[in-house]
Scaffold this motif. Structure first.
Motif, PDB file in Angstrom:
ATOM      1  N   VAL A 129       0.846  -1.316   0.031  1.00 53.14           N
ATOM      2  CA  VAL A 129       0.133   0.007  -0.048  1.00 53.14           C
ATOM      3  C   VAL A 129       0.917   1.305  -0.117  1.00 53.14           C
ATOM      4  N   SER A 130       2.031   1.118   0.422  1.00 50.81           N
ATOM      5  CA  SER A 130       2.847   2.301   0.714  1.00 50.81           C
ATOM      6  C   SER A 130       3.230   2.575  -0.657  1.00 50.81           C
ATOM      7  N   GLU A 131       3.705   1.502  -1.491  1.00 53.27           N
ATOM      8  CA  GLU A 131       4.316   1.761  -2.754  1.00 53.27           C
ATOM      9  C   GLU A 131       3.307   2.418  -3.783  1.00 53.27           C
ATOM     10  N   ARG A 132       2.116   1.601  -3.231  1.00 53.81           N
ATOM     11  CA  ARG A 132       0.800   2.459  -4.150  1.00 53.81           C
ATOM     12  C   ARG A 132       0.746   3.678  -3.958  1.00 53.81           C
ATOM     13  N   HIS A 133       1.079   4.415  -2.880  1.00 55.97           N
ATOM     14  CA  HIS A 133       1.095   5.794  -2.383  1.00 55.97           C
ATOM     15  C   HIS A 133       2.355   6.414  -2.738  1.00 55.97           C
ATOM     16  N   ASP A 134       3.456   5.829  -3.437  1.00 53.15           N
ATOM     17  CA  ASP A 134       4.493   6.282  -3.502  1.00 53.15           C
ATOM     18  C   ASP A 134       5.221   6.963  -2.313  1.00 53.15           C
ATOM     19  N   LEU A 135       5.138   5.919  -1.560  1.00 50.39           N
ATOM     20  CA  LEU A 135       5.761   6.196  -0.095  1.00 50.39           C
ATOM     21  C   LEU A 135       6.670   5.127   0.276  1.00 50.39           C
ATOM     22  N   THR A 136       7.750   4.966   1.138  1.00 48.78           N
ATOM     23  CA  THR A 136       8.480   4.071   1.607  1.00 48.78           C
ATOM     24  C   THR A 136       7.721   3.481   3.031  1.00 48.78           C
ATOM     25  N   PRO A 137       7.583   2.400   3.154  1.00 52.34           N
ATOM     26  CA  PRO A 137       6.820   1.968   4.606  1.00 52.34           C
ATOM     27  C   PRO A 137       7.345   2.976   5.907  1.00 52.34           C
ATOM     28  N   VAL A 138       8.718   3.381   5.850  1.00 48.99           N
ATOM     29  CA  VAL A 138       8.917   4.138   6.985  1.00 48.99           C
ATOM     30  C   VAL A 138       8.229   5.507   7.078  1.00 48.99           C
ATOM     31  N   GLN A 139       8.461   6.238   5.828  1.00 47.57           N
ATOM     32  CA  GLN A 139       7.472   7.344   5.469  1.00 47.57           C
ATOM     33  C   GLN A 139       6.239   7.323   5.609  1.00 47.57           C
ATOM     34  N   ALA A 140       5.634   6.224   5.317  1.00 50.27           N
ATOM     35  CA  ALA A 140       4.048   6.109   5.661  1.00 50.27           C
ATOM     36  C   ALA A 140       3.621   6.036   7.075  1.00 50.27           C
ATOM     37  N   ARG A 141       4.745   5.498   7.648  1.00 45.44           N
ATOM     38  CA  ARG A 141       4.669   5.313   9.105  1.00 45.44           C
ATOM     39  C   ARG A 141       4.837   6.755   9.969  1.00 45.44           C
ATOM     40  N   LEU A 142       5.684   7.514   9.415  1.00 40.08           N
ATOM     41  CA  LEU A 142       5.830   8.725   9.796  1.00 40.08           C
ATOM     42  C   LEU A 142       4.728   9.760   9.636  1.00 40.08           C
ATOM     43  N   LEU A 143       4.170   9.698   8.384  1.00 41.21           N
ATOM     44  CA  LEU A 143       3.037  10.436   8.001  1.00 41.21           C
ATOM     45  C   LEU A 143       1.702   9.990   9.170  1.00 41.21           C
ATOM     46  N   CYS A 144       1.669   8.778   9.178  1.00 43.58           N
ATOM     47  CA  CYS A 144       0.526   8.370  10.173  1.00 43.58           C
ATOM     48  C   CYS A 144       0.831   8.967  11.610  1.00 43.58           C
ATOM     49  N   VAL A 145       1.891   8.840  12.004  1.00 43.08           N
ATOM     50  CA  VAL A 145       2.360   9.288  13.329  1.00 43.08           C
ATOM     51  C   VAL A 145       1.726  10.892  13.457  1.00 43.08           C
ATOM     52  N   LEU A 146       2.162  11.609  12.451  1.00 43.90           N
ATOM     53  CA  LEU A 146       2.310  12.827  12.384  1.00 43.90           C
ATOM     54  C   LEU A 146       0.784  13.347  12.172  1.00 43.90           C
TER      55      LEU A 146
END
Lengths: 159, 159
Positions: free
Chosen positions: A38-55
């Motif tokens: 799902v991260s890739e589908r949104h052009d994010l790395t998994p860690v970036q996705a996690r960062l965004l979610c936390v923020l």
DNA sequence: TATTGTTATACTCTATAACTATA
DNA sequence: TATAGTTATAGAGTATAACAATA
């Protein structure tokens, strides 16, 4: 026994003798795979996705994020540099403390975070869609119980 | 309801409204954390630990391992170079096919694999030790069921 | 002195593309 | 042509150590 309806045991593949540990490892692999995909589908790395979610939970300091991710401060610097370069998050100064910075989502970042979160939640929800509503609630409860216990006995992300 | 014995709900932290998706993500984080921590204790990276565990099942080819890990062949080359340099695994030639190599554990690698596997299994087992034997078996079964379903619908490691 | 954050350096893991050798 | 594996290159993520600025 798990309400073993038809279709649970897949063609010839009986879940013979899988212990809890193996099950947890494989389930983890499954969840990670979905998260990554799902991260890739949104052009994010998994860690970036996690960062965004936390923020999505509000602004955070660098040290706070490092603690939350269980990594060193220096790792956060690199993470934020990349996130900032990609226009997903930004640093801003904190009024009361001239050492600190505050990390917030950009509009694009918030949008990406919301979209990612919705999609990953949906896909993870599907994972248990084969269970009966009763079993599904059982599973949810036991998972929550396991987590709650380990939250107390240290060592987990606190964010 | 999950046989909610005393001590399940931790001081003030009631597992309020945690949906399945959130539960799965946090459980995954927990399992990953344990896997990583045990790996470090054995002076292995998580990926190396995983490689050793797969090789406990017998010799494998590079392409086979790449498929099993869901990565490109080139990634395996690097992985094996490091594992070989550290004396954990080795390449040997395959009699019938002069292109192929066979990856096997060294004695040290096998020893490390067995020790790691035992320890990570034990720690992961503890994760569900708070559940009643009945709930524990329920959890095991539902986990196996989820995995079995997703094994059929593509996309998972096949090893 | 303690805390916040950065820089510099090195390592692991991964992808892509181009390549060799064999089937 | 297809398959098995490697090399070269680039980038993300992480750790450690040394550092600056502020509290």
């Amino acid at each position: 026994m798990v309400a073993a309806g038809p279709g649970c045991v897949t063609d010839g593949v009986h879940d013979a003798e899988m212990d809890v540990a193996t099950g947890l490892v494989q389930l983890t692999g499954l969840v990670q795979g979905i998260y990554t995909r799902v991260s890739e589908r949104h052009d994010l790395t998994p860690v970036q996705a996690r960062l965004l979610c936390v923020l999505l939970g509000g602004p955070r300091g660098m040290a706070e994020l490092a603690r939350c991710f269980g990594v060193e401060k220096a790792a956060l610097t690199g993470l934020m540099n990349r996130a900032e370069r990609r226009g997903l998050a930004q640093r801003s100064s904190v009024p009361g403390d001239r050492r600190a910075v505050q990390v917030t989502l950009t509009d694009a970042g918030r949008q990406a975070a919301i979209a990612f979160h919705a999609e990953v939640s949906a896909e993870l929800g599907h994972l248990t869609s084969q269970l009966t509503p009763h079993d599904r609630e059982l599973f949810r409860g036991m998972t929550a119980e396991i987590i709650a216990r380990c939250r107390t006995s240290s060592l987990s992300d606190t964010c």
